[in-house]
Design a protein around this motif. Structure first.
Motif, PDB file in Angstrom:
ATOM      1  N   GLY A 127      39.280 -28.919 -34.104  1.00  0.00           N
ATOM      2  CA  GLY A 127      39.463 -30.441 -35.379  1.00  0.00           C
ATOM      3  C   GLY A 127      38.192 -29.685 -36.525  1.00  0.00           C
ATOM      4  N   PRO A 128      37.825 -30.701 -37.300  1.00  0.00           N
ATOM      5  CA  PRO A 128      37.095 -30.164 -38.397  1.00  0.00           C
ATOM      6  C   PRO A 128      35.871 -30.090 -38.782  1.00  0.00           C
ATOM      7  CG  PRO A 128      37.784 -32.989 -38.819  1.00  0.00           C
ATOM      8  CD  PRO A 128      39.118 -32.073 -37.948  1.00  0.00           C
ATOM      9  N   LYS A 129      35.207 -30.733 -37.282  1.00  0.00           N
ATOM     10  CA  LYS A 129      33.682 -30.763 -36.970  1.00  0.00           C
ATOM     11  C   LYS A 129      33.766 -29.170 -36.579  1.00  0.00           C
ATOM     12  CE  LYS A 129      30.236 -32.686 -34.640  1.00  0.00           C
ATOM     13  NZ  LYS A 129      29.329 -33.497 -33.635  1.00  0.00           N
ATOM     14  N   THR A 130      33.711 -28.272 -35.692  1.00  0.00           N
ATOM     15  CA  THR A 130      34.402 -27.528 -35.404  1.00  0.00           C
ATOM     16  C   THR A 130      34.703 -26.373 -36.526  1.00  0.00           C
ATOM     17  OG1 THR A 130      36.301 -27.341 -33.778  1.00  0.00           O
ATOM     18  CG2 THR A 130      34.717 -27.710 -32.719  1.00  0.00           C
ATOM     19  N   LEU A 131      36.002 -26.392 -36.928  1.00  0.00           N
ATOM     20  CA  LEU A 131      35.634 -26.155 -38.561  1.00  0.00           C
ATOM     21  C   LEU A 131      34.332 -25.737 -39.236  1.00  0.00           C
ATOM     22  CD1 LEU A 131      39.803 -26.363 -39.228  1.00  0.00           C
ATOM     23  CD2 LEU A 131      38.393 -24.204 -38.130  1.00  0.00           C
ATOM     24  N   TRP A 132      33.975 -26.819 -39.477  1.00  0.00           N
ATOM     25  CA  TRP A 132      32.835 -26.735 -40.694  1.00  0.00           C
ATOM     26  C   TRP A 132      31.414 -26.531 -40.133  1.00  0.00           C
ATOM     27  CZ3 TRP A 132      31.832 -28.405 -44.940  1.00  0.00           C
ATOM     28  CH2 TRP A 132      30.837 -28.642 -45.911  1.00  0.00           C
ATOM     29  N   ILE A 133      31.304 -26.469 -38.729  1.00  0.00           N
ATOM     30  CA  ILE A 133      29.719 -25.546 -38.110  1.00  0.00           C
ATOM     31  C   ILE A 133      30.492 -23.594 -38.002  1.00  0.00           C
ATOM     32  CG2 ILE A 133      29.067 -25.542 -35.657  1.00  0.00           C
ATOM     33  CD1 ILE A 133      29.303 -27.612 -35.320  1.00  0.00           C
ATOM     34  N   GLY A 134      31.669 -23.937 -37.900  1.00  0.00           N
ATOM     35  CA  GLY A 134      32.031 -22.374 -37.484  1.00  0.00           C
ATOM     36  C   GLY A 134      31.864 -22.270 -39.777  1.00  0.00           C
ATOM     37  N   LEU A 135      32.414 -22.669 -40.441  1.00  0.00           N
ATOM     38  CA  LEU A 135      32.155 -22.194 -41.237  1.00  0.00           C
ATOM     39  C   LEU A 135      30.628 -22.257 -41.683  1.00  0.00           C
ATOM     40  CD1 LEU A 135      34.911 -24.276 -43.095  1.00  0.00           C
ATOM     41  CD2 LEU A 135      34.331 -21.767 -43.231  1.00  0.00           C
ATOM     42  N   GLN A 136      29.763 -23.112 -41.287  1.00  0.00           N
ATOM     43  CA  GLN A 136      28.452 -22.906 -42.272  1.00  0.00           C
ATOM     44  C   GLN A 136      27.605 -21.812 -40.925  1.00  0.00           C
ATOM     45  OE1 GLN A 136      27.318 -26.862 -40.174  1.00  0.00           O
ATOM     46  NE2 GLN A 136      26.916 -27.339 -43.118  1.00  0.00           N
ATOM     47  N   ARG A 137      27.989 -20.675 -39.979  1.00  0.00           N
ATOM     48  CA  ARG A 137      27.650 -20.147 -39.261  1.00  0.00           C
ATOM     49  C   ARG A 137      28.751 -18.416 -39.693  1.00  0.00           C
ATOM     50  NH1 ARG A 137      28.170 -20.156 -33.097  1.00  0.00           N
ATOM     51  NH2 ARG A 137      26.029 -18.228 -33.776  1.00  0.00           N
ATOM     52  N   ILE A 138      29.110 -18.613 -40.513  1.00  0.00           N
ATOM     53  CA  ILE A 138      30.254 -17.170 -41.188  1.00  0.00           C
ATOM     54  C   ILE A 138      29.562 -16.358 -42.106  1.00  0.00           C
ATOM     55  CG2 ILE A 138      31.762 -16.465 -43.047  1.00  0.00           C
ATOM     56  CD1 ILE A 138      33.599 -17.424 -41.305  1.00  0.00           C
ATOM     57  N   PRO A 139      28.164 -17.128 -42.961  1.00  0.00           N
ATOM     58  CA  PRO A 139      27.197 -16.808 -44.437  1.00  0.00           C
ATOM     59  C   PRO A 139      26.463 -15.550 -43.163  1.00  0.00           C
ATOM     60  CG  PRO A 139      27.363 -18.621 -45.444  1.00  0.00           C
ATOM     61  CD  PRO A 139      28.218 -18.481 -43.474  1.00  0.00           C
ATOM     62  N   ASP A 140      25.441 -16.276 -42.422  1.00  0.00           N
ATOM     63  CA  ASP A 140      24.687 -15.798 -41.191  1.00  0.00           C
ATOM     64  C   ASP A 140      25.281 -14.154 -41.055  1.00  0.00           C
ATOM     65  OD1 ASP A 140      23.381 -17.790 -41.613  1.00  0.00           O
ATOM     66  OD2 ASP A 140      23.718 -18.801 -39.696  1.00  0.00           O
ATOM     67  N   PHE A 141      26.249 -14.434 -40.181  1.00  0.00           N
ATOM     68  CA  PHE A 141      26.801 -12.832 -40.294  1.00  0.00           C
ATOM     69  C   PHE A 141      27.647 -12.096 -40.263  1.00  0.00           C
ATOM     70  CE2 PHE A 141      28.070 -16.413 -36.465  1.00  0.00           C
ATOM     71  CZ  PHE A 141      28.108 -15.283 -35.440  1.00  0.00           C
ATOM     72  N   VAL A 142      27.856 -11.905 -42.100  1.00  0.00           N
ATOM     73  CA  VAL A 142      27.897 -11.752 -43.248  1.00  0.00           C
ATOM     74  C   VAL A 142      26.666 -10.570 -43.527  1.00  0.00           C
ATOM     75  CG1 VAL A 142      28.280 -11.498 -45.914  1.00  0.00           C
ATOM     76  CG2 VAL A 142      29.880 -12.933 -43.779  1.00  0.00           C
ATOM     77  N   ARG A 143      25.799 -12.028 -43.594  1.00  0.00           N
ATOM     78  CA  ARG A 143      24.511 -10.705 -43.542  1.00  0.00           C
ATOM     79  C   ARG A 143      24.052 -10.485 -43.221  1.00  0.00           C
ATOM     80  NH1 ARG A 143      22.549 -16.557 -44.691  1.00  0.00           N
ATOM     81  NH2 ARG A 143      23.211 -18.003 -46.526  1.00  0.00           N
ATOM     82  N   ALA A 144      24.195 -10.427 -41.199  1.00  0.00           N
ATOM     83  CA  ALA A 144      23.752  -9.900 -40.809  1.00  0.00           C
ATOM     84  C   ALA A 144      24.433  -8.313 -40.873  1.00  0.00           C
ATOM     85  CB  ALA A 144      24.006 -10.083 -39.302  1.00  0.00           C
TER      86      ALA A 144
END
Length: 84
Positions: free
Chosen positions: A55-72
């Motif tokens: 659903g859109p909520k899980t996608l939105w939360i997941g999209l917000q977390r990706i930059p953290d993993f990219v920075r790591a």
């Protein structure tokens, strides 16, 4: 979902999503469906047999977390072999 390739994603974002799945980057970009499910898993989607599409909520939360993993990943690659 159609079998589109996720080749239009920036390389860092795709690697950020793949590192959470503990997979090496593939030779070919993954399908759009598998990338959506990877992103949704960061938002809490469990990807069980009976779950359907994320659903859109899980996608939105997941999209917000990706930059953290990219920075790591960027921090890890910039440190190189100087630690360990």
């Amino acid at each position: 979902m159609p079998n589109f390739q996720a080749g239009g994603l920036r390389r860092g974002g795709m690697e950020g999503g793949l590192v959470t799945q503990r997979q090496a980057p593939p030779e070919e970009p993954p399908s759009l469906d598998s990338m959506i499910r990877m992103v949704a898993s960061l938002g809490g989607f469990l990807n069980r047999k009976s779950d359907g599409v994320p659903g859109p909520k899980t996608l939105w939360i997941g999209l917000q977390r990706i930059p953290d993993f990219v920075r790591a990943l960027e921090a890890y690659s910039s440190v190189g072999d100087s630690y360990g």
